[in-house]
Design a protein around this motif. Structure first.
Motif, PDB file in Angstrom:
ATOM      1  N   ILE A  40       0.809  -1.194  -0.004  1.00 28.75           N
ATOM      2  CA  ILE A  40      -0.020  -0.077   0.032  1.00 28.75           C
ATOM      3  C   ILE A  40       0.838   1.303  -0.099  1.00 28.75           C
ATOM      4  O   ILE A  40       0.557   2.298  -0.680  1.00 28.75           O
ATOM      5  CB  ILE A  40      -1.053   0.118   1.094  1.00 28.75           C
ATOM      6  CG1 ILE A  40      -2.131  -1.219   0.845  1.00 28.75           C
ATOM      7  CG2 ILE A  40      -1.686   1.345   1.190  1.00 28.75           C
ATOM      8  CD1 ILE A  40      -2.978  -1.491   2.054  1.00 28.75           C
ATOM      9  N   VAL A  43       1.814   1.755  -3.451  1.00 32.24           N
ATOM     10  CA  VAL A  43       0.887   2.509  -4.372  1.00 32.24           C
ATOM     11  C   VAL A  43       0.766   4.010  -3.997  1.00 32.24           C
ATOM     12  O   VAL A  43       0.641   4.728  -4.890  1.00 32.24           O
ATOM     13  CB  VAL A  43      -0.531   1.709  -4.225  1.00 32.24           C
ATOM     14  CG1 VAL A  43      -1.525   2.280  -5.346  1.00 32.24           C
ATOM     15  CG2 VAL A  43      -0.077   0.263  -4.588  1.00 32.24           C
ATOM     16  N   GLU A  44       0.782   4.321  -2.674  1.00 29.84           N
ATOM     17  CA  GLU A  44       0.478   5.598  -2.374  1.00 29.84           C
ATOM     18  C   GLU A  44       1.563   6.387  -3.153  1.00 29.84           C
ATOM     19  O   GLU A  44       1.365   7.535  -3.512  1.00 29.84           O
ATOM     20  CB  GLU A  44       0.550   5.963  -0.753  1.00 29.84           C
ATOM     21  CG  GLU A  44      -0.504   5.533  -0.160  1.00 29.84           C
ATOM     22  CD  GLU A  44      -0.310   5.557   1.426  1.00 29.84           C
ATOM     23  OE1 GLU A  44       0.951   5.897   1.882  1.00 29.84           O
ATOM     24  OE2 GLU A  44      -1.089   5.014   2.215  1.00 29.84           O
ATOM     25  N   LEU A  47       1.051   6.921  -6.752  1.00 31.40           N
ATOM     26  CA  LEU A  47       0.044   8.073  -6.921  1.00 31.40           C
ATOM     27  C   LEU A  47       0.637   9.409  -6.733  1.00 31.40           C
ATOM     28  O   LEU A  47       0.504  10.399  -7.310  1.00 31.40           O
ATOM     29  CB  LEU A  47      -1.155   7.773  -5.886  1.00 31.40           C
ATOM     30  CG  LEU A  47      -2.084   6.932  -6.259  1.00 31.40           C
ATOM     31  CD1 LEU A  47      -3.063   6.894  -5.132  1.00 31.40           C
ATOM     32  CD2 LEU A  47      -3.024   7.300  -7.447  1.00 31.40           C
ATOM     33  N   GLU A  50       2.639  10.386  -9.356  1.00 33.55           N
ATOM     34  CA  GLU A  50       1.854  10.844 -10.642  1.00 33.55           C
ATOM     35  C   GLU A  50       1.131  12.411 -10.542  1.00 33.55           C
ATOM     36  O   GLU A  50       1.150  13.176 -11.392  1.00 33.55           O
ATOM     37  CB  GLU A  50       0.312   9.813 -10.941  1.00 33.55           C
ATOM     38  CG  GLU A  50       0.644   8.268 -11.333  1.00 33.55           C
ATOM     39  CD  GLU A  50      -0.498   7.738 -11.680  1.00 33.55           C
ATOM     40  OE1 GLU A  50      -0.367   6.858 -12.355  1.00 33.55           O
ATOM     41  OE2 GLU A  50      -1.426   7.904 -11.082  1.00 33.55           O
TER      42      GLU A  50
ATOM     43  N   ILE B  71      -9.593   5.689  -9.103  1.00 29.24           N
ATOM     44  CA  ILE B  71      -9.143   6.949  -8.542  1.00 29.24           C
ATOM     45  C   ILE B  71      -7.686   7.383  -9.041  1.00 29.24           C
ATOM     46  O   ILE B  71      -7.079   8.482  -8.759  1.00 29.24           O
ATOM     47  CB  ILE B  71      -8.858   6.764  -7.085  1.00 29.24           C
ATOM     48  CG1 ILE B  71      -7.813   5.556  -6.584  1.00 29.24           C
ATOM     49  CG2 ILE B  71     -10.311   6.408  -6.219  1.00 29.24           C
ATOM     50  CD1 ILE B  71      -7.419   5.977  -5.130  1.00 29.24           C
ATOM     51  N   ARG B  72      -7.075   6.322  -9.723  1.00 30.01           N
ATOM     52  CA  ARG B  72      -5.818   6.601 -10.429  1.00 30.01           C
ATOM     53  C   ARG B  72      -6.005   7.387 -11.667  1.00 30.01           C
ATOM     54  O   ARG B  72      -5.292   8.203 -12.157  1.00 30.01           O
ATOM     55  CB  ARG B  72      -4.818   5.370 -10.536  1.00 30.01           C
ATOM     56  CG  ARG B  72      -4.361   5.011  -9.354  1.00 30.01           C
ATOM     57  CD  ARG B  72      -3.509   3.791  -9.566  1.00 30.01           C
ATOM     58  NE  ARG B  72      -2.360   4.120 -10.508  1.00 30.01           N
ATOM     59  CZ  ARG B  72      -1.359   3.316 -10.868  1.00 30.01           C
ATOM     60  NH1 ARG B  72      -1.641   2.184 -10.598  1.00 30.01           N
ATOM     61  NH2 ARG B  72      -0.566   3.642 -11.735  1.00 30.01           N
ATOM     62  N   LYS B  75      -8.618  11.773 -12.098  1.00 29.24           N
ATOM     63  CA  LYS B  75      -8.212  12.832 -10.945  1.00 29.24           C
ATOM     64  C   LYS B  75      -9.118  13.868 -10.910  1.00 29.24           C
ATOM     65  O   LYS B  75      -8.719  14.453  -9.706  1.00 29.24           O
ATOM     66  CB  LYS B  75      -6.743  13.141 -11.518  1.00 29.24           C
ATOM     67  CG  LYS B  75      -5.697  11.664 -11.763  1.00 29.24           C
ATOM     68  CD  LYS B  75      -4.650  11.855 -10.616  1.00 29.24           C
ATOM     69  CE  LYS B  75      -3.809  10.721 -11.139  1.00 29.24           C
ATOM     70  NZ  LYS B  75      -3.061  10.212  -9.973  1.00 29.24           N
ATOM     71  N   GLN B  84      -8.394  14.589  -1.771  1.00 33.67           N
ATOM     72  CA  GLN B  84      -7.051  15.209  -1.885  1.00 33.67           C
ATOM     73  C   GLN B  84      -7.527  16.412  -0.842  1.00 33.67           C
ATOM     74  O   GLN B  84      -6.492  16.852  -0.057  1.00 33.67           O
ATOM     75  CB  GLN B  84      -6.834  15.890  -3.238  1.00 33.67           C
ATOM     76  CG  GLN B  84      -6.408  14.785  -4.044  1.00 33.67           C
ATOM     77  CD  GLN B  84      -6.095  14.921  -5.389  1.00 33.67           C
ATOM     78  OE1 GLN B  84      -6.610  15.896  -6.077  1.00 33.67           O
ATOM     79  NE2 GLN B  84      -5.471  14.191  -6.333  1.00 33.67           N
ATOM     80  N   ARG B  87      -6.836  15.322   2.592  1.00 36.22           N
ATOM     81  CA  ARG B  87      -5.424  14.835   2.680  1.00 36.22           C
ATOM     82  C   ARG B  87      -4.755  16.420   2.908  1.00 36.22           C
ATOM     83  O   ARG B  87      -3.654  16.542   3.608  1.00 36.22           O
ATOM     84  CB  ARG B  87      -4.922  14.333   1.530  1.00 36.22           C
ATOM     85  CG  ARG B  87      -3.398  14.067   1.460  1.00 36.22           C
ATOM     86  CD  ARG B  87      -2.966  13.891   0.392  1.00 36.22           C
ATOM     87  NE  ARG B  87      -3.029  14.684  -0.938  1.00 36.22           N
ATOM     88  CZ  ARG B  87      -2.738  14.663  -2.114  1.00 36.22           C
ATOM     89  NH1 ARG B  87      -2.397  13.384  -2.671  1.00 36.22           N
ATOM     90  NH2 ARG B  87      -2.890  15.699  -2.688  1.00 36.22           N
ATOM     91  N   LEU B 108      -7.646   5.141   1.587  1.00 38.90           N
ATOM     92  CA  LEU B 108      -6.370   4.271   1.836  1.00 38.90           C
ATOM     93  C   LEU B 108      -5.325   4.974   1.017  1.00 38.90           C
ATOM     94  O   LEU B 108      -4.105   5.113   1.738  1.00 38.90           O
ATOM     95  CB  LEU B 108      -6.701   2.806   1.328  1.00 38.90           C
ATOM     96  CG  LEU B 108      -5.550   1.824   1.577  1.00 38.90           C
ATOM     97  CD1 LEU B 108      -5.368   1.456   3.213  1.00 38.90           C
ATOM     98  CD2 LEU B 108      -5.872   0.652   0.762  1.00 38.90           C
ATOM     99  N   LEU B 109      -5.463   5.286  -0.156  1.00 39.55           N
ATOM    100  CA  LEU B 109      -4.347   5.607  -0.959  1.00 39.55           C
ATOM    101  C   LEU B 109      -4.079   7.245  -1.001  1.00 39.55           C
ATOM    102  O   LEU B 109      -3.021   7.741  -1.085  1.00 39.55           O
ATOM    103  CB  LEU B 109      -4.369   5.170  -2.306  1.00 39.55           C
ATOM    104  CG  LEU B 109      -4.518   3.488  -2.420  1.00 39.55           C
ATOM    105  CD1 LEU B 109      -4.951   3.243  -3.752  1.00 39.55           C
ATOM    106  CD2 LEU B 109      -3.276   2.996  -2.051  1.00 39.55           C
ATOM    107  N   GLY B 112      -4.811   8.344   3.309  1.00 43.87           N
ATOM    108  CA  GLY B 112      -3.388   7.494   3.773  1.00 43.87           C
ATOM    109  C   GLY B 112      -3.930   7.028   5.264  1.00 43.87           C
ATOM    110  O   GLY B 112      -4.872   7.421   5.913  1.00 43.87           O
ATOM    111  N   ARG B 113      -3.107   5.716   5.517  1.00 45.65           N
ATOM    112  CA  ARG B 113      -3.206   5.292   6.779  1.00 45.65           C
ATOM    113  C   ARG B 113      -2.724   6.018   7.830  1.00 45.65           C
ATOM    114  O   ARG B 113      -1.473   6.862   7.592  1.00 45.65           O
ATOM    115  CB  ARG B 113      -2.454   3.791   6.695  1.00 45.65           C
ATOM    116  CG  ARG B 113      -3.291   2.711   5.516  1.00 45.65           C
ATOM    117  CD  ARG B 113      -2.461   1.768   5.429  1.00 45.65           C
ATOM    118  NE  ARG B 113      -1.401   1.864   4.712  1.00 45.65           N
ATOM    119  CZ  ARG B 113      -0.245   1.066   4.532  1.00 45.65           C
ATOM    120  NH1 ARG B 113      -0.533  -0.170   5.030  1.00 45.65           N
ATOM    121  NH2 ARG B 113       0.940   1.379   3.850  1.00 45.65           N
ATOM    122  N   LYS B 115      -0.190   6.165  10.871  1.00 46.66           N
ATOM    123  CA  LYS B 115       1.342   5.349  10.953  1.00 46.66           C
ATOM    124  C   LYS B 115       1.022   4.058  12.054  1.00 46.66           C
ATOM    125  O   LYS B 115       0.498   4.624  13.011  1.00 46.66           O
ATOM    126  CB  LYS B 115       2.224   6.440  11.418  1.00 46.66           C
ATOM    127  CG  LYS B 115       3.606   5.924  11.338  1.00 46.66           C
ATOM    128  CD  LYS B 115       4.750   7.073  11.517  1.00 46.66           C
ATOM    129  CE  LYS B 115       5.839   6.564  11.676  1.00 46.66           C
ATOM    130  NZ  LYS B 115       6.509   5.463  10.736  1.00 46.66           N
TER     131      LYS B 115
END
Lengths: 82, 345
Positions: A40, A43-44, A47, A50, B71-72, B75, B84, B87, B108-109, B112-113, B115
């Protein structure tokens, strides 16, 4: 953007994201073996690359990126930032 | 506090989303909203723009889009731009009624998680029937991860405990492990391993295994399970409840006149049952373990449910539910790493 500039930006991202010393980041640094990162995290990171460079990195290309140097070459070859 | 809202997600979007946000805006004077969507569709639906900012998002992630790819590649979609904004700190929480997979992937991406957390877990609140001491319980993971390891379940237990304490008001929540029997030696190897880990965790009020048939009776306050099983149990619970109601209805319709008259008199009772079983009223599903509240409500949600879910998000923000988890994982990072290493041996 020159190759050096791309390298510096990627190194900044890695230092920040993976909390490692900026000076220790070389083109040979391997994402999969030298960093404390899971799938993960990777992938982060893709991204973020990108978003930062406005590049599209396909799943196949991402799988083949192992080192910082390979990521730099990929970004330089696939964006207008030459 | 400001909430990023995906105006385009859900079966009745953007109409019901906008209506729901307007109800929530009137109900909660301290909450502001960024509404991400196609302005030409969203703006005409908005009656009053007080504390609601519209943010243009050209693209929409459809229900059938493949989540990570969407999601990739999209955008400029409302989900990606809203995530975003969270984030980047412009918004404090994320809300959508759209494509569940894409919401999970964005949480998740993009957001983000936290830590130290390996796999965030999706959690939902369900009703407890006929128990004066308890009217709801929490279950996780209900489908963020199809393949979970024992270490992930241990982390779900901690995430669930903090959510139950800070948002649901449980003092020292009873943690149960969903299994195929209550005895400690029940289940496959993975479940027996999780039972041992939870049993030895000093910070958890672990009460042992619980069976799925006891869940709605309040067998535990937090039910820990892997995402595959959790999702199957959640859908089965929902489906069984609906089937039973249908069975009652059919029996009445096919029955005698006295049966029908009796049913007419019991109408408010049936309504109560339906209301109790409607778990959307308990709010949306929360992705726990990411850096900000990420909440998904039913795709079929109407305005009132959406407004209720905003209330749940407000409560998460007010009670600093995410901050508590961040500090726990910060304070226990060495312990957590050692445990993970030990379990991977």
């Amino acid at each position: 953007m020159s190759k050096d500039e791309v390298f510096n930006k990627i190194a900044d991202i890695i230092a920040d994201r993976f909390e490692i010393d900026r000076d220790k980041i070389t083109p040979q640094l391997n994402f999969k073996t030298d960093l404390d990162a899971d799938s993960i995290d990777f992938v982060e990171f893709i991204l973020e690359l990108e978003d930062t460079f406005g590049a599209e990195i396909s799943d196949e290309a991402a799988e083949n990126l192992n080192t910082v140097g390979e990521a730099v070459d990929y970004i330089v070859a696939n964006t207008d930032s030459k | 506090m400001k909430i990023a809202v995906d105006a385009m997600g859900g079966d009745y979007a953007p109409k019901e989303v906008v209506a729901g946000i307007e109800i929530a805006r009137d109900r909660y004077p301290e909450v502001e909203f960024d509404l991400f969507g196609q302005n030409d569709k969203v703006k005409p639906l908005l009656n009053n723009a007080e504390r609601i900012d519209l943010v243009q998002a050209d693209e929409v992630i459809a229900m059938e889009d493949e989540p990570v790819r969407a999601i990739r590649r999209k955008k400029q979609s409302s989900i990606v731009l809203a995530a975003q904004a969270v984030r980047d700190g412009a918004d404090d929480a994320f809300f959508s009624a759209g494509n569940t997979g894409a919401i999970l992937a964005a949480g998740l991406l993009i957001i983000g998680r936290i830590k130290g957390i390996d796999r965030p877990g999706l959690t939902t609140t369900l009703p407890v029937i006929n128990n004066p001491k308890q009217d709801q319980f929490l279950m996780l993971d209900v489908g963020a991860n199809a393949d979970s390891k024992p270490f992930n379940l241990y982390q779900y237990a901690i995430l669930g405990k903090y959510y139950a304490q800070t948002v649901m008001g449980f003092d020292n929540p009873r943690i149960g492990l969903l299994n195929n029997g209550t005895e400690a030696d029940k289940g496959d190897m993975a479940h027996r391993a999780v039972h041992d880990i939870l049993g030895s965790a000093k910070d958890l009020n672990f009460i042992g295994n619980v069976e799925s048939r006891e869940l709605l009776n309040g067998a535990a306050d937090v039910v820990v399970t892997d995402g595959f099983t959790g999702n199957a149990v959640l859908k089965n619970t929902e489906g069984t409840a609906l089937s039973v109601l249908k069975l009652i209805k059919n029996s009445i319709l096919e029955g005698s006149l006295t049966g029908k008259l009796g049913a007419a008199m019991l109408k408010p009772t049936f309504k109560n049952i339906q209301n109790k079983m409607d778990y959307s009223k308990y709010g949306g599903a929360v992705l726990l373990g990411v850096k900000a509240p990420v909440i998904k409500t039913h795709g079929s949600a109407k305005a009132e449910t959406i407004a209720n879910t905003i209330g749940q998000i407000k409560s998460m923000l007010e009670n600093h539910s995410v901050d508590n988890v961040v500090s726990y994982f910060n304070d226990h990072s060495d312990e957590m790493a050692a445990m993970k290493a030990d379990m991977q041996k």
